[in-house]
Design an enzyme around this catalytic site. Structure first.
Site, PDB file in Angstrom:
ATOM      1  N   ASP A  28       2.604 -41.801  46.895  1.00 42.70           N
ATOM      2  CA  ASP A  28       3.200 -42.945  47.600  1.00 42.70           C
ATOM      3  C   ASP A  28       4.429 -42.566  48.409  1.00 42.70           C
ATOM      4  O   ASP A  28       5.372 -43.353  48.558  1.00 42.70           O
ATOM      5  CB  ASP A  28       3.554 -44.070  46.598  1.00 42.70           C
ATOM      6  CG  ASP A  28       2.350 -44.478  45.775  1.00 42.70           C
ATOM      7  OD1 ASP A  28       1.249 -44.500  46.338  1.00 42.70           O
ATOM      8  OD2 ASP A  28       2.515 -44.758  44.581  1.00 42.70           O
ATOM      9  N   HIS A  56      -3.051 -45.823  50.815  1.00 42.67           N
ATOM     10  CA  HIS A  56      -2.221 -45.402  51.947  1.00 42.67           C
ATOM     11  C   HIS A  56      -1.988 -46.597  52.861  1.00 42.67           C
ATOM     12  O   HIS A  56      -2.943 -47.175  53.382  1.00 42.67           O
ATOM     13  CB  HIS A  56      -2.907 -44.258  52.715  1.00 42.67           C
ATOM     14  CG  HIS A  56      -3.084 -43.025  51.865  1.00 42.67           C
ATOM     15  ND1 HIS A  56      -3.787 -41.934  52.287  1.00 42.67           N
ATOM     16  CD2 HIS A  56      -2.632 -42.721  50.633  1.00 42.67           C
ATOM     17  CE1 HIS A  56      -3.771 -41.009  51.340  1.00 42.67           C
ATOM     18  NE2 HIS A  56      -3.081 -41.470  50.322  1.00 42.67           N
TER      19      HIS A  56
HETATM   20  P1  GDP Z   1       1.091 -43.072  50.552  1.00 41.48           P
HETATM   21  O1  GDP Z   1       0.206 -43.306  49.378  1.00 41.48           O
HETATM   22  O2  GDP Z   1       1.814 -41.767  50.459  1.00 41.48           O
HETATM   23  O3  GDP Z   1       0.380 -43.229  51.864  1.00 41.48           O
HETATM   24  O4  GDP Z   1       2.220 -44.189  50.487  1.00 41.48           O
HETATM   25  P2  GDP Z   1       1.997 -45.761  50.193  1.00 41.48           P
HETATM   26  O5  GDP Z   1       1.424 -46.386  51.401  1.00 41.48           O
HETATM   27  O6  GDP Z   1       1.292 -45.966  48.899  1.00 41.48           O
HETATM   28  O7  GDP Z   1       3.490 -46.222  49.927  1.00 41.48           O
HETATM   29  C1  GDP Z   1       4.484 -46.078  50.889  1.00 41.48           C
HETATM   30  C2  GDP Z   1       5.050 -47.462  51.208  1.00 41.48           C
HETATM   31  O8  GDP Z   1       6.230 -47.316  51.955  1.00 41.48           O
HETATM   32  C3  GDP Z   1       4.124 -48.303  52.070  1.00 41.48           C
HETATM   33  O9  GDP Z   1       4.316 -49.663  51.746  1.00 41.48           O
HETATM   34  C4  GDP Z   1       4.610 -48.015  53.493  1.00 41.48           C
HETATM   35  O10 GDP Z   1       4.335 -49.086  54.401  1.00 41.48           O
HETATM   36  C5  GDP Z   1       6.084 -47.888  53.256  1.00 41.48           C
HETATM   37  N1  GDP Z   1       6.789 -46.961  54.141  1.00 41.48           N
HETATM   38  C6  GDP Z   1       6.384 -45.777  54.652  1.00 41.48           C
HETATM   39  N2  GDP Z   1       7.383 -45.182  55.326  1.00 41.48           N
HETATM   40  C7  GDP Z   1       8.443 -46.014  55.245  1.00 41.48           C
HETATM   41  C8  GDP Z   1       9.793 -45.940  55.700  1.00 41.48           C
HETATM   42  O11 GDP Z   1      10.226 -44.978  56.323  1.00 41.48           O
HETATM   43  N3  GDP Z   1      10.603 -47.001  55.385  1.00 41.48           N
HETATM   44  C9  GDP Z   1      10.168 -48.073  54.664  1.00 41.48           C
HETATM   45  N4  GDP Z   1      11.021 -49.051  54.399  1.00 41.48           N
HETATM   46  N5  GDP Z   1       8.906 -48.169  54.229  1.00 41.48           N
HETATM   47  C10 GDP Z   1       8.066 -47.148  54.492  1.00 41.48           C
HETATM   48  P1  IMO Z   2      -1.461 -41.958  46.819  1.00 42.65           P
HETATM   49  O1  IMO Z   2      -2.479 -41.191  47.608  1.00 42.65           O
HETATM   50  C1  IMO Z   2       0.618 -42.704  43.043  1.00 42.65           C
HETATM   51  C2  IMO Z   2      -1.445 -41.400  39.404  1.00 42.65           C
HETATM   52  C3  IMO Z   2      -1.811 -42.581  38.536  1.00 42.65           C
HETATM   53  C4  IMO Z   2      -1.788 -41.916  37.167  1.00 42.65           C
HETATM   54  C5  IMO Z   2      -2.330 -40.528  37.448  1.00 42.65           C
HETATM   55  C6  IMO Z   2      -3.818 -40.362  37.165  1.00 42.65           C
HETATM   56  O2  IMO Z   2      -1.431 -43.412  47.118  1.00 42.65           O
HETATM   57  O3  IMO Z   2      -0.137 -41.299  46.847  1.00 42.65           O
HETATM   58  P2  IMO Z   2      -6.043 -41.274  38.295  1.00 42.65           P
HETATM   59  O4  IMO Z   2      -6.510 -42.672  38.533  1.00 42.65           O
HETATM   60  O5  IMO Z   2      -5.952 -40.456  39.518  1.00 42.65           O
HETATM   61  O6  IMO Z   2      -6.813 -40.586  37.207  1.00 42.65           O
HETATM   62  O7  IMO Z   2      -4.542 -41.451  37.712  1.00 42.65           O
HETATM   63  O8  IMO Z   2      -2.104 -40.283  38.824  1.00 42.65           O
HETATM   64  N1  IMO Z   2      -1.907 -41.512  40.799  1.00 42.65           N
HETATM   65  C7  IMO Z   2      -1.141 -41.920  41.808  1.00 42.65           C
HETATM   66  N2  IMO Z   2       0.128 -42.369  41.831  1.00 42.65           N
HETATM   67  N3  IMO Z   2      -0.073 -42.588  44.200  1.00 42.65           N
HETATM   68  C8  IMO Z   2      -1.338 -42.112  44.194  1.00 42.65           C
HETATM   69  O9  IMO Z   2      -2.031 -41.882  45.319  1.00 42.65           O
HETATM   70  C9  IMO Z   2      -1.933 -41.772  42.962  1.00 42.65           C
HETATM   71  N4  IMO Z   2      -3.144 -41.305  42.606  1.00 42.65           N
HETATM   72  C10 IMO Z   2      -3.113 -41.139  41.289  1.00 42.65           C
HETATM   73  O10 IMO Z   2      -0.872 -43.626  38.648  1.00 42.65           O
HETATM   74  O11 IMO Z   2      -0.460 -41.779  36.724  1.00 42.65           O
HETATM   75 MG    MG Z   3      -0.060 -44.710  47.872  1.00 42.97          MG
END
Ligand code: GDP
Ligand code: IMO
Ligand code: MG
Length: 457
Positions: A28, A56
């Protein structure tokens, strides 16, 4: 332009640059947003690991998209997205995701979304097994460590990869296109699975192999236009001078071999997973952009040395809206851990860093960055321990930096940021020895400060 050198920063002017985007923490970090930004300058966007456990988020032109299996590049109609052989595909979820995107006017068809015929299929029983094991383990404690449950997303990831390794009970995407073979396999697998689920205490009606074969044959027909040998497709693309962008899911500290085992996911989600998960040798990847939040978060169980269980942690969670994209769970929050990031950058061969969610840190009087750990015996180390038990009792050693009050950051360039904000970024660069090429100051694709060489490729 594909096939042309984009700038003088690259060693070989005649070689197309292929880029990897990988998370350097526990997920994340904002990979989806950075992939979206970089897609403009690449041709083919490739997922190499994981499945629908990923979430994502991309915010573009005021619209928010949550992607799980489909690469974030899909929002650009003229790019090709590939779900590589190293992923585990839940076909019902991918169909659902395709429909959702189409209903919002996004192009998704057999030419711009390809799925490896060798990717493994997440079946309904994998999700049942995942949930049943987590339920079972949540009632089992190990001393002070608490429950043995991993805190998975319950998307069937572990059981699907287990079947891949076990081989005899696995189903691959290509199998969905062969009804007779699928039916034959379902008869064996359903019998075994019913017994295994019962052993985990799940009261299931015996799985019906014919019904299951019919359901997945129909799903196979719907996905058939997308299923292909993506390894040859990627190599043909490279030969044609098209540039590839590898989209990591999950993150390096969740890597099955190099993360905080056993609190990890079941794939190689560091950059080390790229060659095996796509069939493209690692030497092709000239640029590895490590994505790092300006602080740390983690979802699920496992060690987190800089975790803040106080008001500061809550403040970061609320300012960063740190709730899971896939499961909605509140994310655990803490200060930036540079011991962990130095380790994951080393593992991934990061050539640059994107520091995301930087705007979230505005308004704090002071900020801490973890630069070393104090071991339980009082000695210090700047090395990470990729093992949950090995990290037990490790305490963060912090450096404290002054904060900045300005919450509205200028969306021009880094030099326009408040002085203390610039100093925070510079200190991180000093500790990592890697340049910060991008700074995220908001969720929208436009809220990204870019500096060379990222501006050109
Ligand atoms: P990913 O799994 O690595 O793609 O990340 P996620 O989408 O799960 O979580 C990142 C969160 O932060 C999302 O809600 C994005 O919209 C938000 N986000 C990404 N970059 C920024 C940033 O620079 N500032 C803020 N405030 N939010 C961001
Ligand atoms: P993105 O791509 C955050 C974590 C789960 C759990 C562990 C194992 O959005 O960054 P799983 O279901 O994969 O067997 O869970 O890994 N986990 C993540 N945490 N972002 C993710 O993906 C994750 N993918 C798996 O929360 O602790
Ligand atoms: Mg994510």
């Amino acid at each position: 332009m594909p096939g042309q050198s984009c700038c003088s920063n690259h060693a070989s002017p005649s070689r197309t640059t292929h880029t990897a985007v990988v998370g350097l923490q526990w997920g994340d970090e904002g990979k989806g947003k950075i992939v979206d930004v970089l897609t403009a300058r690449h041709d083919v966007i490739v997922r190499y690991n994981g499945g629908a456990n990923a979430g994502h988020t991309v915010v573009a032109e005021g619209q928010k998209y949550a992607l799980h299996l489909i690469p974030s590049g899909i929002l650009y109609p003229d790019k090709t997205c590939v779900i590589g052989n190293g992923t585990v595909v839940d076909p019902e979820k991918v169909l659902e995701e395709m429909e959702k995107l189409r209903s919002r006017g996004i192009r998704v068809d057999g030419r711009n979304l390809l799925i490896s015929d060798r990717a493994h299929v997440v079946m309904p029983w994998h999700k049942d097994q995942d949930a049943a094991l987590e339920e079972y383990l949540s009632g089992v404690t190990a001393g002070q460590r608490g429950s043995l449950a991993i805190g998975t997303t319950r998307r069937g990831i572990g059981p699907a990869y287990s079947d891949k390794v076990r081989r005899s009970t696995a189903i691959r995407m290509r199998d969905l296109l062969d009804p007779a073979y699928l039916r034959e396999r379902m008869h064996v697998i359903c019998r075994l699975r019913t017994a295994e689920l019962e052993a985990l205490g799940v009261a299931v009606a015996p799985l019906d192999p014919d019904a299951m074969a019919a359901r997945y044959t129909e799903i196979g027909q719907r996905l058939a236009p997308h299923v292909t040998d993506t390894v040859y497709f990627l190599h043909d693309s490279i030969a044609a001078g098209r540039s590839l962008l590898f989209e990591g899911a999950n993150a390096a500290l969740l890597d099955i071999d190099h993360g905080t085992y056993p609190y990890v996911t079941s794939s190689n989600c560091s950059a080390l997973g790229i060659p095996a998960g796509t069939g493209v040798p690692g030497g092709n990847v000239g640029r590895v952009l490590g994505i790092m939040k300006a602080y740390s978060t983690r979802v699920g169980g496992g060690p987190f040395p800089t975790e803040l269980l106080d008001d500061t942690g809550n403040r970061i969670r609320e300012r960063g809206r740190e709730y899971g994209t896939t499961t909605g769970r509140p994310r655990r929050c803490g200060w930036l851990d540079l011991v962990a990031v130095r380790y994951s950058s080393m593992l991934c061969g990061a050539t640059g860093i994107a520091c995301t969610l930087f705007d979230v840190l505005a308004g704090f009087d002071e900020l801490k960055i973890c630069v070393a750990y104090r071991r339980p015996d009082g000695s210090m180390t700047d090395r990470f321990v990729p093992d949950a038990r090995g990290l037990e009792g490790y305490e963060p050693v912090y450096e404290t930096l002054p904060g900045w009050p300005e919450t509205a950051l200028p969306a021009s360039d880094r030099a326009a940021l408040p002085g203390n904000a610039q100093a925070y970024l510079a200190r991180i660069e000093q500790h990592l020895g890697i340049p910060i090429e991008m700074v995220g100051i908001g969720p929208d694709r436009s809220q990204t400060l870019v500096r060379q060489p990222a501006a050109c490729c």
